[in-house]
Design a protein around this motif. Structure first.
Motif, PDB file in Angstrom:
ATOM      1  N   HIS A 269      36.644  20.311  22.354  1.00  0.00           N
ATOM      2  CA  HIS A 269      36.412  19.550  23.585  1.00  0.00           C
ATOM      3  C   HIS A 269      37.685  19.583  24.413  1.00  0.00           C
ATOM      4  O   HIS A 269      38.779  19.767  23.882  1.00  0.00           O
ATOM      5  CB  HIS A 269      36.061  18.101  23.258  1.00  0.00           C
ATOM      6  CG  HIS A 269      34.755  17.943  22.548  1.00  0.00           C
ATOM      7  ND1 HIS A 269      33.546  18.174  23.151  1.00  0.00           N
ATOM      8  CD2 HIS A 269      34.482  17.575  21.278  1.00  0.00           C
ATOM      9  CE1 HIS A 269      32.572  17.962  22.279  1.00  0.00           C
ATOM     10  NE2 HIS A 269      33.116  17.596  21.135  1.00  0.00           N
ATOM     11  N   GLU A 270      37.519  19.322  25.724  1.00  0.00           N
ATOM     12  CA  GLU A 270      38.690  19.259  26.598  1.00  0.00           C
ATOM     13  C   GLU A 270      39.163  17.823  26.705  1.00  0.00           C
ATOM     14  O   GLU A 270      38.354  16.904  26.874  1.00  0.00           O
ATOM     15  CB  GLU A 270      38.335  19.782  27.989  1.00  0.00           C
ATOM     16  CG  GLU A 270      38.217  21.284  28.003  1.00  0.00           C
ATOM     17  CD  GLU A 270      38.195  21.850  29.426  1.00  0.00           C
ATOM     18  OE1 GLU A 270      37.966  21.069  30.375  1.00  0.00           O
ATOM     19  OE2 GLU A 270      38.403  23.055  29.564  1.00  0.00           O
TER      20      GLU A 270
ATOM     21  N   GLU B  22      42.902  21.590  24.716  1.00  0.00           N
ATOM     22  CA  GLU B  22      41.723  21.744  23.855  1.00  0.00           C
ATOM     23  C   GLU B  22      41.936  20.928  22.588  1.00  0.00           C
ATOM     24  O   GLU B  22      43.025  20.968  21.999  1.00  0.00           O
ATOM     25  CB  GLU B  22      41.567  23.213  23.428  1.00  0.00           C
ATOM     26  CG  GLU B  22      41.167  24.156  24.536  1.00  0.00           C
ATOM     27  CD  GLU B  22      39.717  23.952  24.963  1.00  0.00           C
ATOM     28  OE1 GLU B  22      38.850  23.836  24.080  1.00  0.00           O
ATOM     29  OE2 GLU B  22      39.476  23.907  26.196  1.00  0.00           O
TER      30      GLU B  22
ATOM     31  N   ASP C   7      37.187  20.349  16.875  1.00  0.00           N
ATOM     32  CA  ASP C   7      36.344  19.406  16.112  1.00  0.00           C
ATOM     33  C   ASP C   7      37.125  18.876  14.922  1.00  0.00           C
ATOM     34  O   ASP C   7      37.695  19.663  14.163  1.00  0.00           O
ATOM     35  CB  ASP C   7      35.135  20.186  15.556  1.00  0.00           C
ATOM     36  CG  ASP C   7      33.849  19.661  16.130  1.00  0.00           C
ATOM     37  OD1 ASP C   7      33.910  18.776  16.996  1.00  0.00           O
ATOM     38  OD2 ASP C   7      32.782  20.153  15.701  1.00  0.00           O
TER      39      ASP C   7
ATOM     40  N   GLY D 280      34.667   9.475  28.331  1.00  0.00           N
ATOM     41  CA  GLY D 280      34.323  10.248  27.142  1.00  0.00           C
ATOM     42  C   GLY D 280      34.193   9.371  25.904  1.00  0.00           C
ATOM     43  O   GLY D 280      34.450   8.162  25.943  1.00  0.00           O
TER      44      GLY D 280
ATOM     45  N   SER E 134      33.174  14.150  22.757  1.00  0.00           N
ATOM     46  CA  SER E 134      32.804  14.775  24.043  1.00  0.00           C
ATOM     47  C   SER E 134      34.110  15.125  24.762  1.00  0.00           C
ATOM     48  O   SER E 134      35.188  14.762  24.279  1.00  0.00           O
ATOM     49  CB  SER E 134      32.010  13.773  24.899  1.00  0.00           C
ATOM     50  OG  SER E 134      32.876  12.718  25.303  1.00  0.00           O
ATOM     51  N   ASP E 135      34.032  15.785  25.898  1.00  0.00           N
ATOM     52  CA  ASP E 135      35.231  15.932  26.721  1.00  0.00           C
ATOM     53  C   ASP E 135      35.698  14.522  27.072  1.00  0.00           C
ATOM     54  O   ASP E 135      34.867  13.600  27.202  1.00  0.00           O
ATOM     55  CB  ASP E 135      34.916  16.709  28.006  1.00  0.00           C
ATOM     56  CG  ASP E 135      34.643  18.194  27.708  1.00  0.00           C
ATOM     57  OD1 ASP E 135      34.892  18.615  26.561  1.00  0.00           O
ATOM     58  OD2 ASP E 135      34.177  18.904  28.617  1.00  0.00           O
TER      59      ASP E 135
END
Ligand SMILES: Cc1cc2nc3c(=O)[nH]c(=O)nc-3n(C[C@H](O)[C@H](O)[C@H](O)COP(=O)(O)OP(=O)(O)OC[C@H]3O[C@@H](n4cnc5c(N)ncnc54)[C@H](O)[C@@H]3O)c2cc1C
Length: 353
Positions: A3-4, A15, A18, A52, A83-84
């Motif tokens: 995710h960002e 980045e 996970d 997020g 999430s981002d």
């Protein structure tokens, strides 16, 4: 999958893999977020998620209360992204700090020595002539067997000797990690580590005398910092007040006595709190903060103090320093938090930690 994560107020986007923590991703990208224990115990790495979803992982309920979670706060050392996301952090700019990206290292245990009945010296030579770039005072996370996980240990060697690191490890009663290191780790074993971590370093640009106060294995960081200052030929007075229970627990003693003889700007004040009355010890008897008060006649003005060791020792030292008219802005601490501290409240005396 990743995710960002955008980190404000820097406006930098990185980045996050996970399962990777926010703190790990930021430090590897060379972005310093405040942190201390790295295990969800202390709350130093609290940040606000403004957009997020995060998973709070193993953040302790004491370091991150339920209402704080509802307000969007998280501990960067435990939080992973779902999430981002965007987070807002308080990032202090300090001219003496170097933002060295965290890296993974592998090495071989090259030496193990009993420094005291409870403290082990552990030397690890890094693979293939690799070296670790760090600021004296910083620590690494040692990767222990997977059922134990990682544990933080301060680097005791100066940055100039960065191909073979030295750790001073005190065995904690009931401690899984230190128990394993003391009982099972052997010379020749392979071991992984990550680092450097932490914001504990000498504020050299201030150009004022330094006072180091350490207890037990808390001597590791000050040793690195003092050796670094002396190697550089720092002209400012340096004092080390080091406390142990008894003569057998006092380690690197001969080295510091010799350094004090060689360097007129360095003073070494060892203090023993539980040495038998009838022993031939002629040094100070009492705790670290009492020894410092006696040595400086209860007046600490005009210096910067660096405190390293268990949280209770640090609390006592902070109180003594502030009574001796040293301001909070001139006191820096490295607390050796452990799982036992997960439920403790922080000092009401000290706003910064
Ligand atoms: C920045 C930093 C630098 C450090 N540097 C050093 C160093 O140079 N040298 C050094 O010796 N140590 C250092 N430490 C401490 C070290 O990382 C370990 O945390 C410590 O030694 C204990 O690890 P352990 O696995 O043996 O104990 P753990 O298994 O983590 O347990 C610690 C204690 O807590 C108790 N406990 C376990 N779980 C809980 C729980 N849920 N609730 C309450 N109590 C619990 C255990 O019985 C034990 O007494 C440092 C810590 C930090 C944060």
């Amino acid at each position: 999958m990743s995710h960002e994560l955008t980190i404000e107020p820097l406006g930098r986007t990185i980045e996050v893999e996970d399962g990777q923590t926010v703190l790990d991703a930021a430090l590897r990208a060379g972005i310093f977020l405040p942190h201390a224990c790295g295990q969800g115990y202390c709350g130093t790495c609290k940040v606000t998620v403004t957009d997020g979803e995060v998973d709070h992982g193993r953040a302790s309920n004491f370091a991150l209360m339920d209402y704080e979670r509802e307000e969007g706060l998280c501990l960067a050392c435990c939080a992973t992204l779902e999430s981002d996301a965007v987070l807002e952090a308080e990032i202090e700019v300090d001219e003496d700090a170097r933002d060295i990206p965290v890296r993974d290292f592998h090495g071989t245990v090259s030496r193990i020595e009993s420094l005291t009945p409870t403290i082990l010296g552990l030397w690890i030579r890094l693979d293939g002539g690799d070296t670790i770039d760090f600021q004296a005072g910083q620590y690494i996370n040692l990767q222990l067997p997977s059922d134990i996980g990682v544990r933080a240990f301060s680097l005791a060697n100066p940055p100039s000797a960065s191909g073979e690191i030295e750790l001073n490890i005190r065995i904690v009663p009931g401690g899984a990690g230190t128990g394993w290191i003391h009982r099972s780790l052997k010379v020749g074993d392979r071991i992984g580590l990550t680092g450097p971590y932490g914001r504990f370093f000498v504020h050299k640009s201030a150009g004022v005398p330094s006072l180091f106060m350490a207890g037990g294995s808390g001597l590791s960081s000050p040793r690195s910092m003092i050796l670094d200052l002396l190697e550089e030929g720092s002209p400012h007075p340096i004092t080390l007040v080091y406390g142990a229970r008894n003569r057998a627990e006092l380690y690197h003693h001969d080295e510091f006595v010799a350094l004090a003889q060689r360097h007129p700007q360095f003073t070494y004040v060892p203090a023993l709190s539980g040495e038998p009355e009838d022993s031939d010890w002629t040094g100070f008897r009492g705790h670290v903060h009492e020894a410092a008060k006696a040595h400086f006649d209860n007046d600490f003005r005009g210096r910067k103090a660096y405190l390293c060791g268990p949280p209770l020792m640090i609390e006592a030292c902070i109180a003594a320093l502030m009574q001796g008219r040293l301001f909070e802005r001139d006191i820096y601490t490295e607390k050796f938090f452990s799982a036992a501290d997960a439920q403790q409240v922080r000092s009401p005396l000290f706003k910064r930690l």
